[in-house]
Design a protein around this motif. Structure first.
Motif, short mmCIF file in Angstrom:
data_model
loop_
_atom_site.label_atom_id
_atom_site.label_comp_id
_atom_site.label_asym_id
_atom_site.label_seq_id
_atom_site.Cartn_x
_atom_site.Cartn_y
_atom_site.Cartn_z
N ASP A 148 0.81 -1.22 0.00
CA ASP A 148 0.00 0.00 0.00
C ASP A 148 0.84 1.27 0.00
O ASP A 148 0.30 2.37 -0.05
CB ASP A 148 -0.94 0.01 1.22
N HIS A 149 2.15 1.14 0.09
CA HIS A 149 3.02 2.33 0.15
C HIS A 149 4.20 2.12 -0.80
O HIS A 149 5.04 1.24 -0.56
CB HIS A 149 3.49 2.56 1.59
N PHE A 150 4.24 2.94 -1.85
CA PHE A 150 5.26 2.71 -2.88
C PHE A 150 6.69 2.79 -2.32
O PHE A 150 7.06 3.76 -1.66
CB PHE A 150 5.13 3.69 -4.06
N HIS A 151 7.47 1.77 -2.63
CA HIS A 151 8.87 1.76 -2.19
C HIS A 151 9.74 0.90 -3.10
O HIS A 151 9.25 -0.02 -3.75
CB HIS A 151 8.99 1.26 -0.75
N LEU A 152 11.00 1.26 -3.14
CA LEU A 152 12.03 0.47 -3.81
C LEU A 152 12.97 -0.02 -2.72
O LEU A 152 12.90 0.45 -1.59
CB LEU A 152 12.81 1.34 -4.80
N GLN A 153 13.85 -0.95 -3.09
CA GLN A 153 14.87 -1.37 -2.14
C GLN A 153 16.22 -1.43 -2.86
O GLN A 153 16.25 -1.42 -4.10
CB GLN A 153 14.53 -2.75 -1.56
N ALA A 154 17.28 -1.50 -2.09
CA ALA A 154 18.61 -1.56 -2.70
C ALA A 154 19.56 -2.27 -1.75
O ALA A 154 19.29 -2.41 -0.55
CB ALA A 154 19.13 -0.15 -2.99
N GLY A 155 20.65 -2.77 -2.32
CA GLY A 155 21.69 -3.41 -1.51
C GLY A 155 22.96 -3.51 -2.33
O GLY A 155 22.93 -3.30 -3.56
N LEU A 156 24.07 -3.82 -1.67
CA LEU A 156 25.33 -3.90 -2.41
C LEU A 156 25.30 -5.02 -3.44
O LEU A 156 24.72 -6.09 -3.21
CB LEU A 156 26.50 -4.12 -1.44
N LYS A 157 25.94 -4.78 -4.58
CA LYS A 157 25.99 -5.76 -5.67
C LYS A 157 26.68 -7.05 -5.24
O LYS A 157 27.61 -7.02 -4.43
CB LYS A 157 26.82 -5.19 -6.83
N SER A 158 26.24 -8.18 -5.80
CA SER A 158 27.01 -9.42 -5.75
C SER A 158 26.61 -10.21 -6.99
O SER A 158 25.49 -10.02 -7.51
CB SER A 158 26.74 -10.20 -4.46
N PRO A 159 27.50 -11.10 -7.50
CA PRO A 159 27.23 -11.74 -8.79
C PRO A 159 25.86 -12.44 -8.86
O PRO A 159 25.17 -12.35 -9.87
CB PRO A 159 28.37 -12.76 -8.92
N ILE A 160 25.45 -13.12 -7.78
CA ILE A 160 24.20 -13.89 -7.83
C ILE A 160 22.99 -12.97 -8.05
O ILE A 160 22.00 -13.36 -8.67
CB ILE A 160 24.05 -14.76 -6.56
N LEU A 161 23.08 -11.74 -7.56
CA LEU A 161 21.96 -10.80 -7.69
C LEU A 161 21.87 -10.21 -9.10
O LEU A 161 20.86 -9.62 -9.47
CB LEU A 161 22.10 -9.65 -6.68
N MET A 162 22.93 -10.40 -9.86
CA MET A 162 22.97 -9.82 -11.21
C MET A 162 22.86 -10.91 -12.28
O MET A 162 23.07 -10.64 -13.46
CB MET A 162 24.25 -9.00 -11.37
N ALA A 163 22.55 -12.15 -11.84
CA ALA A 163 22.42 -13.27 -12.78
C ALA A 163 21.18 -13.05 -13.65
O ALA A 163 20.12 -12.72 -13.13
CB ALA A 163 22.31 -14.58 -12.02
N GLY A 164 21.32 -13.17 -14.93
CA GLY A 164 20.17 -13.01 -15.82
C GLY A 164 19.40 -14.31 -15.97
O GLY A 164 19.24 -15.06 -15.01
#
Ligand SMILES: [Zn+2]
Length: 280
Positions: A148-164
């Motif tokens: 009900d409340h618009f939000h984004l999140q973020a965290g430090l990069k790591s290879p597994i999070l950038m896997a396509g």
């Protein structure tokens, strides 16, 4: 001061002033992670993070949401929690229940529903300001505990999070040196996904965006279910897993030790096949 340095400074100040954050970051340093491999660099990590129990089992139906005070609205946030303004309409806050290193929550000032259409530009702008971070979005039925409340999140990069894309679940990748081109191509994908799920207020998906080698990347994880069957089982058959963007990328969050201990490769494959939507 560089934007990332402002965030680092916020971490220093908030850990000094906010006991809960200090202890949760300390706990995060000792968190257990198990790795599952399918060969050819295809892997999934499973994290055991007891602090996530409330978020994982959160009731996100309309009446439960209406009954609870919104934890992203300023009036309900802990007084000790401070943040950094972004684009005059957001505040960047530190997440007191981190699943990633330097876990941030970026909340819109106004209490409006979680809908990303026409806000991907904001995500890309933040990714540009924070080159060491991934920025992610969970749809209202795809892992967001405050739909009900618009939000984004973020965290430090790591290879597994950038896997396509991989064999476990689908991921549509948009990549360009132009922010505008990424936004336009996302709009095309959005319209296509909407045509596949015309009854939904927003088609089901998770997003992860980041900047790498001066290129904007946007990973779209189309979804066909909010939670897998195992979430609703009882007793030994239950696995309390409620996938969001991070789980879809390849880091599955468990909050109960029993789930962390018993999850096997077969269940990981099964969970992805239930929640990920194949795009042909
Ligand atoms: Zn709110």
């Amino acid at each position: 001061m560089h934007f990332q340095q402002k965030i680092d400074q916020l971490f220093t100040e908030q850990q000094r002033d906010w006991k809960q954050l200090r202890s949760s970051i300390k706990q995060f340093d000792q968190i257990k992670v198990k790795e599952f491999n399918w060969g050819n660099e295809l892997k999934v990590d499973v994290q055991f993070n007891p602090s996530r129990i409330e978020s994982l089992s959160a009731k996100v139906d309309k009446s439960s949401i209406e009954e609870r005070p919104c934890f992203l609205c300023e009036k309900n946030r802990p007084t000790v929690q401070s943040g950094i303004p972004f684009l005059d309409k957001y505040i960047i806050l530190l997440n007191p229940f981190p699943i990633l290193r330097n876990h941030l929550t970026i909340a819109l000032h106004s209490h409006v529903p979680q809908r990303i259409r026409r806000k991907t530009g904001d995500m890309l702008t933040l990714a540009e300001l924070l080159p060491e971070y991934i920025i992610f979005y969970n749809g209202p039925k795809c892992g967001a505990s405050a739909p009900d409340h618009f939000h984004l999140q973020a965290g430090l990069k790591s290879p597994i999070l950038m896997a396509g894309e991989n064999e476990l679940r689908s991921c549509l990748v948009i990549e360009s040196t132009s922010k505008q081109e990424v936004e336009e191509r996302f709009e095309d994908v959005y319209q296509y996904l909407q045509s596949r799920q015309p009854d939904e207020e927003e088609p089901l998906f998770n997003l992860i965006t980041f900047v790498e080698n001066n290129r904007y990347l946007l990973h779209i994880f189309p979804r066909k279910a909010h939670r897998p069957r195992q979430f609703y089982e009882e007793g030994k058959r239950q696995l309390l897993i409620s996938p969001g963007a991070i789980d879809m990328a390849g880091l599955i969050i468990t909050a109960r030790e029993e789930d962390f201990n018993k999850i096997r490769k077969e269940e990981i494959e099964d969970i992805y096949s239930q929640v990920s939507m194949t795009i042909i």
